[in-house]
Design an enzyme around this catalytic site. Structure first.
Site, short mmCIF file in Angstrom:
data_model
loop_
_atom_site.label_atom_id
_atom_site.label_comp_id
_atom_site.label_asym_id
_atom_site.label_seq_id
_atom_site.Cartn_x
_atom_site.Cartn_y
_atom_site.Cartn_z
N MET A 172 33.32 -37.54 6.72
CA MET A 172 33.14 -38.90 7.22
C MET A 172 33.02 -38.96 8.75
SD MET A 172 32.88 -40.10 4.29
CE MET A 172 32.96 -41.86 4.07
N HIS A 193 25.36 -38.90 -0.67
CA HIS A 193 25.70 -40.29 -0.36
C HIS A 193 25.74 -41.09 -1.66
CE1 HIS A 193 26.18 -43.87 2.00
NE2 HIS A 193 25.26 -44.45 1.24
C1 GAR Z 1 31.76 -39.35 -2.34
O1 GAR Z 1 31.50 -40.45 -3.18
C2 GAR Z 1 30.62 -39.13 -1.35
O2 GAR Z 1 29.37 -39.42 -1.90
C3 GAR Z 1 30.98 -40.13 -0.28
O3 GAR Z 1 32.37 -40.04 -0.14
C4 GAR Z 1 32.93 -39.66 -1.40
C5 GAR Z 1 33.80 -38.44 -1.17
O4 GAR Z 1 34.46 -38.08 -2.35
N1 GAR Z 1 30.30 -39.84 0.95
C6 GAR Z 1 29.89 -40.77 1.80
O5 GAR Z 1 30.11 -41.95 1.66
C7 GAR Z 1 29.15 -40.25 3.02
N2 GAR Z 1 28.29 -41.24 3.56
P1 GAR Z 1 34.97 -36.61 -2.56
O6 GAR Z 1 35.82 -36.29 -1.32
O7 GAR Z 1 35.82 -36.68 -3.79
O8 GAR Z 1 33.79 -35.71 -2.68
#
Ligand code: GAR
Length: 224
Positions: A100, A119
């Site tokens: 992030m 994303h």
């Molecule tokens: C996921 O849904 C990913 O797509 C999103 O954060 C989450 C992380 O989950 N990413 C974004 O929003 C980036 N723009 P995770 O840590 O369990 O993989």
């Protein structure tokens, strides 16, 4: 004669960057656990000391690193530290998996066509945060997720893979997020495989995939 070591060396070294839970990182690690998969994980790196995914990776004996952005005076210095760690471990592909932090154009330029991001929306719709909530507010009938090569602008770059899910009348941001996340875990390993096998060809803003078939027909919601 090819030894198991030689075969291992042929697999592309990949680093996975996370900031939290790390479920996409886990899906990538699990895919890479298959010796026939064309990539192997050389580093799981987090910018957040408390990222649950970092503990998960360390418990499995994977190399991990913490590069806390708060310890750097600006984005350039943080990105330079990231870049140094990635090169130290010999990474050839970098997967952003719930990472992030916005990366500087300088960093992105140092990893041309070797930087993937996932994303939780059907890009170019709903870039940025709270994509599930915004998809519900907008009343879209199909939502989903995207894996793309990273361009300097946030949540932009040639699209490698997408998966769509139906939006249901009783969905909450949480229920929709869970349905999308299942698909994230499916398409991220697929996209990494395609990149590691050298099957992606970037042409302008788009990405062509060599030797992959697209399903026939259409995905629609509601079903009549
Ligand atoms: C996921 O849904 C990913 O797509 C999103 O954060 C989450 C992380 O989950 N990413 C974004 O929003 C980036 N723009 P995770 O840590 O369990 O993989």
């Amino acid at each position: 004669m090819t030894t198991p070591d030689d075969a291992e060396k042929k697999r592309t070294p990949v680093a996975i960057l996370i900031s939290g839970r790390g479920s996409n990182m886990m899906a990538l690690v699990e895919a890479c656990a298959d010796p026939a998969f064309p990539a192997r994980v050389v580093l799981v790196l987090s910018n957040e000391p408390d990222a649950a995914g970092l503990t998960w990776a360390a418990d499995r004996g994977l190399p991990t690193a913490l590069v806390n952005h708060r310890h750097y005076p600006n984005r350039e210095a943080f990105d330079a530290a990231l870049d140094a760690r990635l090169r130290e471990v010999g990474a050839r592909i970098v997967c952003l998996a719930g990472f992030m932090r916005l990366l500087t154009p300088g960093f992105v330029a140092r990893w041309p066509d070797r930087l993937l991001n996932i994303h939780p929306s059907l890009l170019p719709a709903f870039k940025g945060l709270h994509s599930h909530e915004r998809a519900l507010d907008a009343g879209v009938r199909l939502h989903g997720c995207t894996v793309h090569l990273v361009s300097p602008e946030m949540d932009s770059g040639p699209i490698v893979a997408q998966a769509a899910v139906p939006v249901r009348a009783d969905d909450t941001p949480e229920s929709l997020a869970a349905r999308v996340l299942e698909q994230e875990h499916r398409i991220y390993p697929l996209a990494l495989r395609l990149l590691a096998e050298g099957r992606l060809h970037v042409s302008g803003a788009a990405c062509q995939v060599r030797g992959a078939k697209s399903p026939d027909g259409a995905l629609s919601n509601p079903v009549g």
